[in-house]
Design an enzyme around this catalytic site. Structure first.
Site, short mmCIF file in Angstrom:
data_model
loop_
_atom_site.label_atom_id
_atom_site.label_comp_id
_atom_site.label_asym_id
_atom_site.label_seq_id
_atom_site.Cartn_x
_atom_site.Cartn_y
_atom_site.Cartn_z
N GLU A 283 0.82 -1.22 0.00
CA GLU A 283 0.00 0.00 0.00
C GLU A 283 0.85 1.27 0.00
O GLU A 283 0.40 2.31 -0.46
CB GLU A 283 -0.95 0.01 1.21
N HIS A 311 10.67 -26.14 0.71
CA HIS A 311 10.04 -27.27 0.02
C HIS A 311 8.90 -26.77 -0.86
O HIS A 311 7.98 -27.51 -1.18
CB HIS A 311 9.52 -28.27 1.04
N LYS A 425 -13.77 -0.52 -3.96
CA LYS A 425 -14.82 -0.13 -3.00
C LYS A 425 -16.00 0.49 -3.74
O LYS A 425 -17.16 0.23 -3.43
CB LYS A 425 -14.27 0.86 -1.98
#
Lengths: 435, 435
Positions: A283, A311, A425
């Site tokens: 951000e 792994h 949003k």
């Protein structure tokens, strides 16, 4: 913090870069020099004053003592992103991943996104407690007071609370900006409310009321978090310090085309810390440049956990050699030591581990990985955390937050806003309004 | 699986690419056509026969019934990477993240890396159970039989078991390759042993003994997992199918410079599935090219979880626009529905959510995000999972495994080995031997 910070990228900063950092350091120092009681929070950089603000600890402690009288069995933190990632990070780091499994009181739960499966399970657990006359405390955290996920979860959980507690208002603590609609609601309903300093953004707010209330409530030493963070601020403002060196290492690597920054942490319980850092970086830096919006900063944070991800993605890092700069985090001294006993019946399995401690094995894997990175000529830095405790975490997280401010300057972006988050949003709101 | 797979990248594959895929499909078909009882596992592609192998389910079920007679309170899966990620993924997807918190029996724990803090907590929990005469079952999973983390954890936990159970050998199930040193040890000690088909590599082994034993033991319908996986194999071998289309979308994006492939999953309990996919991709593709080892495949998998990471890295994805191709995974129908009641006292907070279901909110966020990605011209694909159940997970995971084989062909790498993982193992061994 006694930290070994071995930066492999050794480029000498140019005059232009030195000038940029001097400029930024001056702004930080000016913000810092203004500190007094009560603290001033009148610039975007204000979060560096949070750990020096004794009034926060005082306020938070008062409410903790008040709410502890209700003999709370479980705390539920309702918040998402900057409102809960720091709290989760510190809780997991200090209490471990199996805290609730050990039936500790108070237990702690997090409600961030609105996942129907997760929420159903959470409701079942909490309802079961309420039915057995155990008390739960809801801490709703949202700076704006309007985050849709947070309000959804709050609606659902407050309804549950109302079913079992006549005086349900006592079992809620709201953390939000002064005068947000949530704050106004809380005042009207006579519900306890903590205010976050307005210019301290979510991802820089962990040492404010946002993190300190829930962390203090479950017994974490919030004063030591602040002490560590204070020492980090002071270190970061010195000339030529490790924070600046770290920012330069990442920046130079990015300029050389290493667009991925992998935080590779060798401790399971620091995964939350890694997610907090990923948000802090994503951000703060990922956005259009200040003076040239057509160009973007694309530095992409990723997170790996040792030794699990050896792994998993290490084949790619060592074999594919993607454009990745790595910051390793290792633990110098574990709080626990476990010895592998010698056992004749098991010698056929692996005789190099018998008689050693688990800690030695973990160290060998850590340094073995670094040796392999060196051989493949990967660029990296190492941070050694002396121990996982409140002081170290305070120091490390504050260091990262200031490093991000320096990186913002170097990358020529505003590290405090997140304008493009509004895009989803807006679309979500459109769908909800027309549904 | 009724899946909506909307590929935005619409490039038409060239003749050369069509030829490559036809070649690969022929190999897969040949492997598949050999299927009979008992299954043949004589090529690297053999894992596609696993879901058709009824003998696996038979073997696994026999041992499950045998061990259930011991009235086991907790199952501990000891394994790392390919040995536990698939099991963890399916367990979390179906049982949710709060399974143990609900005191379900058997509870399940995972021991992968050798983190002293985590191990100490795990030992405390297990010892407490053993002291209270509750039984635990250890399932140690390592193909090679020599993974250092797995053997370390096994040493520590077997020692704990020995302290409380005279007949401790009954409480262990070993899963490994035939004739590995661990297998020989198990035979010698008369301990139950399950064998993994030798050419079925860790990251392709979830539907073999590796995943089916622990999953079946905690009550998951392993037959349905196999049914879903079988249907996916058959679909993937048809001419022009969604698996090939998906592989082509990722490959074309990669050729266009989108070196990061983000799996963006809108369900909290599928984070484990995302980590499993990240390993599948990282180890299968990140390596030197077959016929040109100086060139590397650097396609880098990342994982985001909706809506949490909308508050974390979406600023970067939409504002920084890094070279990322996104595969979205959404849930068509949730197994649970939660309604937000209308409540007058809360109307001042957010009136668009009242009276809706949590599911509708989650959908609005999902489609809102996709709309925002479209507006920013990001390239992406969407997978809709009809429901989170055994069949869907079997289908989806098998689809991803075959897609990885097609991607290996397109990227010109061997998708079955992981040669560079040895680099860190060698260095770790050197340190342990000289310590």
């Amino acid at each position: 913090m006694k930290s070994i910070s071995s930066t492999i990228t050794t480029k000498k900063p140019t005059k232009k870069i030195t000038h940029l950092l001097t400029e930024e350091q001056k702004i930080l120092q000016a913000t810092f020099d203004l500190r007094e009681t009560p603290q001033k929070y009148d610039t975007d950089y204000a979060s560096i004053n949070v750990p020096f603000d004794e009034s926060i600890i005082k306020k938070v402690k008062k409410i903790i003592i008040e709410k502890q009288k209700l003999s709370i069995d479980s705390l539920v933190v309702i918040g998402i992103g900057g409102s809960n990632l720091g709290t989760l990070a510190i809780h997991q780091a200090l209490n471990g991943l199996l805290y609730n499994d050990q039936n500790k009181i108070p237990s702690i739960y997090f409600a961030d996104t609105t996942d129907p499966h997760y929420l159903t399970q959470l409701i079942t657990i909490l309802e079961n407690k309420l039915k057995n006359h155990k008390n739960i405390l809801l801490n709703i955290v949202t700076k704006s007071g309007s985050t849709v996920e947070t309000l959804t979860n709050f609606h659902i959980l407050i309804e549950l609370l109302k079913k079992y507690q006549l005086d349900y208002k006592k079992y809620i603590v709201v953390t939000t900006d002064q005068n947000s609609s949530l704050d106004q609601w809380a005042q009207h309903e006579d519900i306890t409310c903590l205010h976050v300093p307005a210019l301290v953004g979510g991802r820089y707010s962990v040492f404010s009321e946002v993190g300190l209330f829930p962390l203090g409530f479950i017994g974490i030493d919030i004063e030591h978090l602040h002490t560590g963070a204070r020492d980090a601020v002071e270190a970061a403002l010195k000339k030529e310090n490790d924070v600046i060196k770290g920012a330069l290492a990442i920046y130079h690597a990015y300029q050389d085309g290493l667009i991925i920054h992998d935080l590779f942490i060798f401790a399971l319980e620091l995964e939350g810390l890694g997610k907090w850092y990923r948000q802090l970086s994503g951000e703060s830096l990922g956005k259009p440049l200040k003076d040239n919006p057509q160009t973007r900063c694309i530095l992409t944070p990723t997170l790996s956990i040792g030794s699990v991800d050896l792994h998993s993605v290490t084949q790619l890092y060592l074999g594919g050699l993607p454009p990745t700069f790595t910051t390793f985090i290792g633990i110098q001294q574990w709080n626990k030591t476990i010895k592998i006993q010698k056992d004749k019946t098991l010698t056929s399995l692996n005789n190099t581990i018998q008689g050693k401690t688990v800690n030695e094995i973990m160290d060998a894997i850590f340094y073995g990985t670094i040796a392999a990175y060196k051989k493949q000529k990967k660029q990296f830095t190492i941070f050694m955390l002396p121990q996982i405790n409140e002081y170290s975490l305070g120091y490390l997280m504050q260091t990262f937050m200031i490093q991000m401010m320096y990186l913002g300057k170097l990358c020529n972006v505003n590290p405090f806003n997140q304008p493009q988050v509004e895009l989803y949003k807006k679309e979500t709101k459109r769908i909800l309004t027309h549904a």
